[in-house]
Design a protein around this motif. Structure first.
Motif, PDB file in Angstrom:
ATOM      1  N   LEU A   7       7.317   1.451  10.558  1.00  0.00           N
ATOM      2  CA  LEU A   7       8.364   1.087   9.620  1.00  0.00           C
ATOM      3  C   LEU A   7       9.682   1.208  10.378  1.00  0.00           C
ATOM      4  N   HIS A   8      10.197   0.061  10.822  1.00  0.00           N
ATOM      5  CA  HIS A   8      11.395   0.085  11.659  1.00  0.00           C
ATOM      6  C   HIS A   8      12.605   0.524  10.847  1.00  0.00           C
ATOM      7  N   ILE A   9      13.588   1.127  11.526  1.00  0.00           N
ATOM      8  CA  ILE A   9      14.771   1.648  10.845  1.00  0.00           C
ATOM      9  C   ILE A   9      15.503   0.558  10.065  1.00  0.00           C
ATOM     10  N   SER A  10      15.406  -0.675  10.550  1.00  0.00           N
ATOM     11  CA  SER A  10      16.096  -1.780   9.876  1.00  0.00           C
ATOM     12  C   SER A  10      15.380  -2.221   8.608  1.00  0.00           C
ATOM     13  N   LYS A  11      14.127  -1.771   8.420  1.00  0.00           N
ATOM     14  CA  LYS A  11      13.322  -2.186   7.268  1.00  0.00           C
ATOM     15  C   LYS A  11      13.170  -1.072   6.242  1.00  0.00           C
ATOM     16  N   ILE A  12      13.824   0.075   6.470  1.00  0.00           N
ATOM     17  CA  ILE A  12      13.676   1.203   5.542  1.00  0.00           C
ATOM     18  C   ILE A  12      14.473   0.964   4.261  1.00  0.00           C
ATOM     19  N   SER A  13      15.656   0.378   4.422  1.00  0.00           N
ATOM     20  CA  SER A  13      16.512   0.181   3.253  1.00  0.00           C
ATOM     21  C   SER A  13      17.363  -1.055   3.460  1.00  0.00           C
ATOM     22  N   LYS A  14      17.859  -1.608   2.324  1.00  0.00           N
ATOM     23  CA  LYS A  14      18.767  -2.741   2.420  1.00  0.00           C
ATOM     24  C   LYS A  14      20.133  -2.288   2.923  1.00  0.00           C
ATOM     25  N   GLU A  15      20.410  -0.977   2.744  1.00  0.00           N
ATOM     26  CA  GLU A  15      21.647  -0.394   3.262  1.00  0.00           C
ATOM     27  C   GLU A  15      21.438  -0.034   4.748  1.00  0.00           C
ATOM     28  N   ARG A  16      22.539   0.127   5.469  1.00  0.00           N
ATOM     29  CA  ARG A  16      22.432   0.529   6.874  1.00  0.00           C
ATOM     30  C   ARG A  16      21.981   1.985   6.963  1.00  0.00           C
ATOM     31  N   VAL A  17      20.978   2.243   7.798  1.00  0.00           N
ATOM     32  CA  VAL A  17      20.467   3.598   7.984  1.00  0.00           C
ATOM     33  C   VAL A  17      20.851   4.075   9.384  1.00  0.00           C
ATOM     34  N   VAL A  23       0.857  -1.194   0.000  1.00  0.00           N
ATOM     35  CA  VAL A  23       0.000   0.000   0.000  1.00  0.00           C
ATOM     36  C   VAL A  23       0.888   1.238   0.000  1.00  0.00           C
ATOM     37  N   THR A  24       0.267   2.367  -0.331  1.00  0.00           N
ATOM     38  CA  THR A  24       0.973   3.646  -0.285  1.00  0.00           C
ATOM     39  C   THR A  24       0.485   4.437   0.925  1.00  0.00           C
ATOM     40  N   GLY A  25       1.426   4.784   1.789  1.00  0.00           N
ATOM     41  CA  GLY A  25       1.084   5.546   2.987  1.00  0.00           C
ATOM     42  C   GLY A  25       1.834   6.868   3.040  1.00  0.00           C
ATOM     43  N   LYS A  26       1.607   7.582   4.122  1.00  0.00           N
ATOM     44  CA  LYS A  26       2.254   8.888   4.311  1.00  0.00           C
ATOM     45  C   LYS A  26       2.999   8.875   5.644  1.00  0.00           C
ATOM     46  N   VAL A  27       4.225   9.406   5.611  1.00  0.00           N
ATOM     47  CA  VAL A  27       5.017   9.453   6.839  1.00  0.00           C
ATOM     48  C   VAL A  27       4.334  10.381   7.849  1.00  0.00           C
ATOM     49  N   GLU A  28       3.948   9.803   8.958  1.00  0.00           N
ATOM     50  CA  GLU A  28       3.244  10.548  10.009  1.00  0.00           C
ATOM     51  C   GLU A  28       4.204  11.168  11.009  1.00  0.00           C
ATOM     52  N   ARG A  29       5.151  10.337  11.505  1.00  0.00           N
ATOM     53  CA  ARG A  29       6.128  10.807  12.484  1.00  0.00           C
ATOM     54  C   ARG A  29       7.444  10.093  12.252  1.00  0.00           C
ATOM     55  N   VAL A  30       8.510  10.830  12.484  1.00  0.00           N
ATOM     56  CA  VAL A  30       9.847  10.258  12.389  1.00  0.00           C
ATOM     57  C   VAL A  30      10.438  10.206  13.795  1.00  0.00           C
ATOM     58  N   VAL A  31      10.877   9.014  14.203  1.00  0.00           N
ATOM     59  CA  VAL A  31      11.493   8.835  15.512  1.00  0.00           C
ATOM     60  C   VAL A  31      12.853   8.186  15.317  1.00  0.00           C
ATOM     61  N   ASP A  32      13.621   8.065  16.379  1.00  0.00           N
ATOM     62  CA  ASP A  32      14.996   7.582  16.226  1.00  0.00           C
ATOM     63  C   ASP A  32      15.067   6.121  15.813  1.00  0.00           C
ATOM     64  N   ASP A  42      -4.169  -5.331  16.892  1.00  0.00           N
ATOM     65  CA  ASP A  42      -3.967  -3.982  17.401  1.00  0.00           C
ATOM     66  C   ASP A  42      -2.734  -3.277  16.853  1.00  0.00           C
ATOM     67  N   ARG A  43      -1.948  -3.935  15.983  1.00  0.00           N
ATOM     68  CA  ARG A  43      -0.780  -3.261  15.424  1.00  0.00           C
ATOM     69  C   ARG A  43      -0.346  -3.927  14.126  1.00  0.00           C
ATOM     70  N   ILE A  44       0.494  -3.166  13.392  1.00  0.00           N
ATOM     71  CA  ILE A  44       0.950  -3.640  12.084  1.00  0.00           C
ATOM     72  C   ILE A  44       2.399  -3.214  11.897  1.00  0.00           C
ATOM     73  N   GLU A  45       3.218  -4.116  11.326  1.00  0.00           N
ATOM     74  CA  GLU A  45       4.621  -3.829  11.057  1.00  0.00           C
ATOM     75  C   GLU A  45       4.834  -3.798   9.556  1.00  0.00           C
ATOM     76  N   LEU A  46       5.667  -2.850   9.107  1.00  0.00           N
ATOM     77  CA  LEU A  46       5.846  -2.586   7.682  1.00  0.00           C
ATOM     78  C   LEU A  46       7.304  -2.705   7.282  1.00  0.00           C
ATOM     79  N   SER A  47       7.504  -2.832   5.954  1.00  0.00           N
ATOM     80  CA  SER A  47       8.855  -2.730   5.390  1.00  0.00           C
ATOM     81  C   SER A  47       8.762  -1.907   4.117  1.00  0.00           C
ATOM     82  N   SER A  48       9.886  -1.306   3.756  1.00  0.00           N
ATOM     83  CA  SER A  48       9.899  -0.524   2.519  1.00  0.00           C
ATOM     84  C   SER A  48       9.817  -1.487   1.344  1.00  0.00           C
TER      85      SER A  48
END
Length: 723
Positions: free
Chosen positions: A683-693, A659-668, A716-722
């Motif tokens: 969208l966990h930091i480890s799932k944003i890119s294949k490269e290290r973020v 699906v296409t979503g919109k970035v709501e909040r950016v956290v560390d 009650d929750r959902i986990e995503l990847s890029s």
């Protein structure tokens, strides 16, 4: 073989077990209610009398942390200095049981109460007094009267005997009474504040703070309720404990008497000189004037011929002095300083006399003077303390610290640590004032009372000065509180009640009690009765007389409060509300953002997650305003977190769905993505890119559209990847 006594009293099952432990003590008992167990012991040294005319009684109440399955807090894992609660409980037990000891009992005696097992639903103060009483009553000491304690709460306008600590939270009254089956001996009382929503218009409500002051009739009614419970309990104890009581030891009760001829000689020849000394004693608590009279008499031919020791002469002078003081009060209705029985000494009040403090009040009443200083700090700056039955640390946000240096009574002695008396007086003042502070006020407040001069009830001067110091500091209080010390002298069938007693009247009187309250009623009371109890009708008369004195003092305080000029040292505070979901943005990664704001603008920031209140304080008004604008800008640029409580993700999304979503909040640790069918996913930091973020904000920004794939989905929750 141990002996067990079980009772059902005032809604509690009490178990007292004798002859099981500590059998070398003069008296010992294991007392149990619920899961609470205390050991009380009494030891007296019959072969080691003291030479002075007093009972050398020491009472210790000790809480062991193992009783609550805890280790002592701090670096050293061993119980150390007694907590304030332990010290105050020791005082309560001492004041309740000391009247039982007969005059002339001069043998060192120690009563020790140790909490071995704790129960959060049991009032340890009441249990400990009753255990100490059981140990004393069944010991071989020459005491054959039971004294116990009861606590009374007022919940929904109904009196409750021995409420649990949880029930006290919902009570408007905390009344502790100790006495025998016939007599009241000790009373401590405070009101507990509450808040209620009151309708002021159609669909409009306002929150009202209530100090829940009690009028005199209601307080006497509550004490009578407690007295009935005391009678039942003591009758039960005396009957049951009789069979386990040890045989009483015949000990000598030392009579500190002097020959009647010496007293008569002093009375017949030196009454005028003693009267003059009494007038000067009205100005000071020190007895130097009496010693001067005794020295003069000692040089007299009668004394030298009869080889009278100075101590004997001084004792005769003290006896005659007491007779004169009491006769003046009961027969002439006149006091040593010329006042009538109801007269309050002259009062002067000055506020904010210390320019670098948040607030100050110099309260002077006669020869008693208290300088009370107020300091305001943040909600997290309070005094941390531990309650035995709580697993976590508590925070005390209102403190009253009372100091009594020797110079206040003209004594040449250095200032040491805080003693039981200082703790007790400070605690009484705190009880009197605490209920008037608005419940929604969450700042830390410390009042310090420096007693600069004392001749009668410096604790009540602390109450008066403390209330004005609170007002001068801008602390929201419902009403000003004043306190007055009362006394009583009884001779045969005559008695006189005294308002605003001085040290002389406290020493030579039969009762002293302290009453504090507002114009609406009483907020705190403390009473110790030296004679054989007090009739409730007399108590009510004394309370009504105290009201007259209290109202007189309040009138003067209200006039003084109109002259308050706020201190220039008061912290400047700005307060506003933002969406609590944006607090994480203001705090930043590992607190970096909020630390940067604090350092940049030199301010303090307090965030209330429950209601979204942001409080900014500091010394520079412009810096505070700039910091507030900066925080608001950060908040406005951040998107609010949407409510996802009622969304069932399993019904809306499937694993591997793109699906296409919109970035709501950016956290560390990643980003929260607003999804097209509702809700937001992580969208966990480890799932944003294949490269290290290393930094999420280097890749994603708030408002950015992004294509994501559903990795995991739960109700009650959902986990995503890029994708």
């Amino acid at each position: 073989m141990s002996i067990v006594c079980e009772f059902d009293l005032n809604g509690k099952q009490e178990i007292f077990e004798f002859n099981k432990v500590a059998k070398q003590a003069n008296g010992a008992v294991l007392a149990k209610i619920g899961n609470a167990v205390v050991l009380a012991t009494v030891v007296s040294e019959f072969d080691n009398p003291v030479s002075e005319d007093f009972t050398p009684l020491t009472v210790q109440y000790i809480e062991k942390t193992y009783a609550a399955a805890k280790l002592p807090g701090g670096f050293i894992k061993r119980e150390g200095k007694p907590s304030d609660f332990e010290t105050l409980t020791s005082r309560v037990i001492d004041r309740s049981l000391r009247p039982l000891f007969p005059k002339g009992y001069v043998y060192p005696t120690t009563i020790t109460v140790m909490v071995l097992s704790a129960d959060k639903d049991v009032d340890l103060q009441t249990l400990s007094l009753n255990a100490a009483n059981a140990a004393l009553y069944t010991s071989n000491l020459p005491i054959k009267k039971s004294v116990c304690g009861v606590r009374v709460g007022r919940i929904e306008n109904n009196y409750v005997i021995n409420p649990t600590p949880d029930q006290i939270v919902n009570s408007t009254l905390d009344l502790y009474v100790a006495g025998s089956k016939d007599e009241l001996l000790m009373i401590e009382m405070k009101t507990i504040s509450s808040s209620e929503m009151v309708e002021v218009d159609i669909e409009a409500f306002t929150k009202i703070h209530n100090a829940n002051e009690m009028n005199e009739d209601a307080l006497v009614e509550a004490i009578a309720f407690a007295q009935n419970a005391l009678k039942e309990a003591n009758l039960t104890y005396e009957k049951a404990f009789e069979e386990v009581s040890k045989e009483k030891v015949e000990v000598e009760l030392v009579k500190f008497t002097i020959e009647e001829s010496v007293i008569n000689y002093v009375r017949d020849n030196f009454s005028n000189e003693i009267r003059e000394a009494i007038k000067k004693l009205a100005k000071s608590e020190r007895a130097t004037q009496l010693k001067d009279v005794a020295k003069m008499i000692a040089a007299n031919e009668y004394c030298t011929t009869n080889e009278l020791e100075f101590n004997t002469i001084y004792e005769a002078v003290s006896i005659v002095k007491r007779e004169i003081v009491r006769a003046m009060i009961v027969n002439d209705k006149l006091r040593a300083d010329g006042r009538g029985l109801k007269d309050v000494r002259p009062i002067s009040i000055e506020t904010n006399i210390l320019p670098s403090t948040h607030s100050s009040c110099l309260f002077t009443r006669g020869e008693t003077q208290a300088l009370v200083i107020g300091t305001i700090a943040g909600p997290k700056d309070g005094q941390m303390y531990e309650v035995l039955t709580d697993k976590s640390t508590s925070m005390e946000k209102f403190m009253v610290h009372y100091n009594f240096p020797g110079f206040s009574v003209g004594e040449a002695k250095p200032m040491f640590g805080v003693g039981r008396r200082e703790l007790g007086h400070g605690n009484l003042a705190k009880k009197a004032l605490e209920a008037t502070i608005d419940d929604d006020y969450n700042e830390t407040v410390r009042l310090v009372s420096e007693i600069l001069e004392s001749n009668g009830s410096s604790s009540m001067a602390t109450v008066c000065g403390g209330s004005l110091a609170l007002k001068a500091a801008g602390v929201p209080i419902s009403n000003l509180v004043a306190g007055v010390a009362m006394g009583m002298v009884v001779e045969n069938d005559k008695y006189s009640i005294l308002t605003d007693i001085m040290g002389l009247e406290d020493h030579d009187g039969d009762m002293d009690f302290k009453v504090a309250g507002t114009k609406k009623g009483i907020t705190a009371l403390q009473m110790d009765i030296k004679l054989g109890g007090i009739e409730l009708s007399v108590l009510k008369e004394a309370l009504l007389q105290a009201k007259e004195g209290r109202d007189h003092i309040l009138d003067l305080m209200e006039e003084a409060s109109k002259e308050i000029v706020p201190s220039g040292a008061l912290p400047l505070v700005e307060q506003f509300i933002i969406d609590p979901s944006k607090f994480m943005v203001i705090i930043g990664k590992a607190g970096a953002t909020i630390k940067e704001i604090i350092e940049r603008f030199t301010v303090s920031i307090d965030l209330d997650r429950d209601n979204g209140i942001v409080k900014v304080s500091g010394d520079n008004k412009q810096n505070i305003m700039d910091a507030c604008e900066h925080i608001k800008t950060i908040s406005n640029n951040a998107s609010p977190r949407k409510e996802t409580k009622n969304i069932d993700f399993e019904k809306l999304y499937q694993v591997d769905e793109v699906v296409t979503g919109k970035v709501e909040r950016v956290v560390d640790f990643g980003a929260f993505i607003l999804l097209p069918k509702g809700g937001e996913g992580l969208l966990h930091i480890s799932k944003i890119s294949k490269e290290r973020v290393n930094n999420v904000s280097d890749i994603l920004s708030v408002g950015q559209d992004i294509e994501v794939k559903v990795l995991k989905v739960k109700k009650d929750r959902i986990e995503l990847s890029s994708n």
